[in-house]
Design a protein around this motif. Structure first.
Motif, mmCIF file in Angstrom:
data_model
loop_
_atom_site.group_PDB
_atom_site.id
_atom_site.type_symbol
_atom_site.label_atom_id
_atom_site.label_comp_id
_atom_site.label_asym_id
_atom_site.label_seq_id
_atom_site.Cartn_x
_atom_site.Cartn_y
_atom_site.Cartn_z
ATOM 1 N N TRP A 42 75.154 80.782 -0.636
ATOM 2 C CA TRP A 42 75.066 82.136 -0.096
ATOM 3 C C TRP A 42 76.168 83.081 -0.578
ATOM 4 C CZ3 TRP A 42 71.051 84.416 2.080
ATOM 5 C CH2 TRP A 42 70.007 83.599 2.536
ATOM 6 N N PRO A 43 77.418 82.671 -0.710
ATOM 7 C CA PRO A 43 78.426 83.622 -1.185
ATOM 8 C C PRO A 43 78.169 84.135 -2.599
ATOM 9 C CG PRO A 43 79.473 81.714 -0.162
ATOM 10 C CD PRO A 43 78.021 81.373 -0.344
ATOM 11 N N HIS A 44 77.298 83.475 -3.345
ATOM 12 C CA HIS A 44 77.094 83.807 -4.756
ATOM 13 C C HIS A 44 75.831 84.643 -5.003
ATOM 14 C CE1 HIS A 44 80.270 80.912 -5.367
ATOM 15 N NE2 HIS A 44 79.557 79.996 -4.733
ATOM 16 N N TYR A 45 75.057 84.920 -3.973
ATOM 17 C CA TYR A 45 73.855 85.737 -4.162
ATOM 18 C C TYR A 45 74.221 87.209 -4.352
ATOM 19 C CZ TYR A 45 70.867 81.812 -2.782
ATOM 20 O OH TYR A 45 70.217 80.607 -2.728
ATOM 21 N N GLY A 132 72.532 75.649 -8.451
ATOM 22 C CA GLY A 132 73.269 75.233 -9.628
ATOM 23 C C GLY A 132 72.404 74.976 -10.847
ATOM 24 N N ARG A 133 71.089 75.130 -10.697
ATOM 25 C CA ARG A 133 70.190 74.898 -11.833
ATOM 26 C C ARG A 133 69.176 76.040 -11.948
ATOM 27 N NH1 ARG A 133 65.906 69.904 -12.499
ATOM 28 N NH2 ARG A 133 65.391 70.258 -14.687
ATOM 29 N N PRO A 134 69.623 77.216 -12.365
ATOM 30 C CA PRO A 134 68.698 78.345 -12.545
ATOM 31 C C PRO A 134 67.669 78.033 -13.625
ATOM 32 C CG PRO A 134 70.998 79.047 -12.689
ATOM 33 C CD PRO A 134 71.000 77.569 -12.737
ATOM 34 N N HIS A 135 66.442 78.429 -13.371
ATOM 35 C CA HIS A 135 65.371 78.174 -14.350
ATOM 36 C C HIS A 135 65.293 79.307 -15.356
ATOM 37 C CE1 HIS A 135 61.654 77.011 -16.173
ATOM 38 N NE2 HIS A 135 61.014 78.067 -15.723
ATOM 39 N N ARG A 136 65.403 78.960 -16.626
ATOM 40 C CA ARG A 136 65.246 79.924 -17.723
ATOM 41 C C ARG A 136 63.960 79.580 -18.475
ATOM 42 N NH1 ARG A 136 70.067 82.496 -19.931
ATOM 43 N NH2 ARG A 136 69.119 82.259 -21.984
ATOM 44 N N PRO A 137 62.921 80.373 -18.311
ATOM 45 C CA PRO A 137 61.655 80.054 -18.977
ATOM 46 C C PRO A 137 61.770 80.170 -20.491
ATOM 47 C CG PRO A 137 61.563 82.248 -18.024
ATOM 48 C CD PRO A 137 62.853 81.634 -17.554
ATOM 49 N N ASP A 138 60.865 79.516 -21.168
ATOM 50 C CA ASP A 138 60.833 79.532 -22.626
ATOM 51 C C ASP A 138 60.101 80.787 -23.085
ATOM 52 O OD1 ASP A 138 60.999 78.897 -25.270
ATOM 53 O OD2 ASP A 138 59.417 77.363 -25.228
ATOM 54 N N LEU A 139 60.847 81.876 -23.250
ATOM 55 C CA LEU A 139 60.270 83.152 -23.668
ATOM 56 C C LEU A 139 60.529 83.365 -25.155
ATOM 57 C CD1 LEU A 139 61.480 85.364 -20.679
ATOM 58 C CD2 LEU A 139 59.242 84.268 -20.970
ATOM 59 N N VAL A 149 71.621 88.946 -21.367
ATOM 60 C CA VAL A 149 70.672 88.126 -20.629
ATOM 61 C C VAL A 149 71.417 87.449 -19.481
ATOM 62 C CG1 VAL A 149 69.067 86.186 -20.677
ATOM 63 C CG2 VAL A 149 69.282 87.663 -22.685
ATOM 64 N N LEU A 150 70.904 87.607 -18.284
ATOM 65 C CA LEU A 150 71.481 86.881 -17.164
ATOM 66 C C LEU A 150 70.395 86.501 -16.181
ATOM 67 C CD1 LEU A 150 73.342 89.235 -14.685
ATOM 68 C CD2 LEU A 150 72.042 90.130 -16.594
ATOM 69 N N HIS A 151 70.669 85.449 -15.451
ATOM 70 C CA HIS A 151 69.748 85.000 -14.414
ATOM 71 C C HIS A 151 70.103 85.713 -13.115
ATOM 72 C CE1 HIS A 151 67.721 82.259 -11.579
ATOM 73 N NE2 HIS A 151 66.955 81.950 -12.612
ATOM 74 N N ALA A 152 69.139 85.778 -12.214
ATOM 75 C CA ALA A 152 69.400 86.386 -10.909
ATOM 76 C C ALA A 152 70.585 85.725 -10.206
ATOM 77 C CB ALA A 152 68.154 86.299 -10.038
ATOM 78 N N ALA A 153 70.856 84.453 -10.525
ATOM 79 C CA ALA A 153 72.006 83.760 -9.938
ATOM 80 C C ALA A 153 73.319 84.445 -10.301
ATOM 81 C CB ALA A 153 72.025 82.307 -10.407
ATOM 82 N N ASP A 154 73.349 85.164 -11.419
ATOM 83 C CA ASP A 154 74.570 85.824 -11.880
ATOM 84 C C ASP A 154 74.572 87.324 -11.607
ATOM 85 O OD1 ASP A 154 75.613 83.399 -13.096
ATOM 86 O OD2 ASP A 154 74.011 83.668 -14.574
#
Length: 353
Positions: A42-45, A132-139, A149-154
């Motif tokens: 939660w602190p990282h969202y 701890g394991r954000p999904h990065r699709p194969d685009l 490029v960043l994931h919503a986690a970041d």
């Protein structure tokens, strides 16, 4: 080596719910949390995140939220709530303790910690979540894309993207929320493979979660029946549908390619793109179980039935998406799965006690 009854890996909502349930079942758990506080991910969202469910439906067992129970608590309120829950639990919660491996050891397990520490446990509960394991699709072109490029986690806030051209990939709650707030600072598109599906936040004067609870849909044990669980719709009080209708952000079919710093949309048009944000979900983060035979499939997903490991009866999972029900990986639902896991582990350990 320290000998303990049960180890819970993870001190977020799943780990705290599990510790509470294990104590009620008569066991003495040790909770191992990698970060410096028992609040999970939660602190990282992102800064503006609020719960999709009202406070009255979002509490862990036995510890209600304070204040207006019909409000939707903000991220920081959830962090404070979980920290308070940890303080109230009669469990040994240890922060700054990262588990790097769990190994079978006779009738129990050896839990290895970063830095060299080890514990011997008769039971282990994996409650480390998926942040701890954000999904990065194969685009196509993603790996060589020249923009950011960043994931919503970041992602934290729209401020760093002011005035930029941004695309958000995803059709879930977080994707729509992030895209809508980015659109106030930048020119933003929401790229999805299918149209966004909305669910009304309120029906007949009641929050949707009231009806999910009243009808039993929230707790129905359907997880083992669903090979490909459906993605939940975006919960909306009207603001997000209105934002998409107004084109802020605009919704576009998924692009076909990224080349250099440019994106090619499905209609063949291309344009420069400053940033791409992947709001594409997460996968179970269980690298410490890789050394246990029969636990993880080749993709790193746990093999289980309702949270129980068929290969190791002393091992359980809590907090997996669709572990048993729609609400299994939420604040409102994790307590039920934790109680089930605790009862099973208590029964498993009883002959040896």
């Amino acid at each position: 080596m320290e000998h303990v009854e049960a180890v819970v890996v993870g001190g977020g909502q799943s780990g705290l719910a599990t510790a509470h349930a294990l104590v009620r079942a008569g066991l003495k758990p040790v909770v191992l949390e990698a970060s410096d506080r028992a609040a999970g991910s939660w602190p990282h969202y992102y800064d503006s995140l609020t719960l999709f469910s009202p406070a009255r439906f979002s509490a862990l067992p036995g510890i209600p939220f304070g204040g207006d129970l019909d409000r939707h608590p903000h991220r920081d309120e959830v962090v404070a709530y979980l920290t308070a829950c940890a303080d109230r639990l009669q469990a040994d919660i240890r922060t700054g303790q990262r588990v790097i491996a769990v190994r079978a050891d006779g009738s129990g397990f050896t839990v290895e910690l970063e830095g060299g520490g080890r514990l011997s446990a008769r039971a282990v509960v994996a409650a480390s979540g998926s942040f701890g394991r954000p999904h990065r699709p194969d685009l196509p072109g993603l790996e060589t894309f020249a923009g950011q490029v960043l994931h919503a986690a970041d992602y934290r806030s729209p401020t760093p993207f002011a005035g930029q051209r941004v695309a958000v990939v995803g059709a879930g709650n977080s994707a729509v929320q992030i895209a809508a707030e980015l659109a106030r600072e930048s020119r933003t598109s929401l790229a999805t493979r299918t149209p966004v599906k909305f669910a009304r936040q309120h029906l007949l004067g009641k929050d949707l979660h009231f009806w999910l609870t009243r009808t039993g849909l929230d707790t129905a044990p359907l997880g083992h029946l669903l090979k490909n669980p459906p993605a939940p719709p975006v919960l909306d009080d009207g603001r997000y549908r209105a934002a998409l209708t107004a084109g802020a952000p605009d919704r576009r079919p998924m692009f076909t390619r990224l080349t250099g710093d440019r994106v090619t949309w499905d209609d063949g048009t291309t344009e420069r793109l400053d940033a791409l944000i992947l709001a594409t979900g997460y996968r179970p983060h269980l690298p410490y179980l890789a050394g246990l035979d029969g636990i993880l499939d080749p993709a790193g997903h746990p093999r289980h039935r309702g949270g129980a490991s068929p290969a190791h009866p002393g091992l359980a999972f809590v907090g997996l998406e669709w572990q048993r029900s729609l609400s299994s990986n939420t604040l409102r639902g994790v307590g039920r799965d934790a109680a089930r896991a605790a009862r099973r582990l208590a029964a498993h350990l009883a002959p040896a006690s």
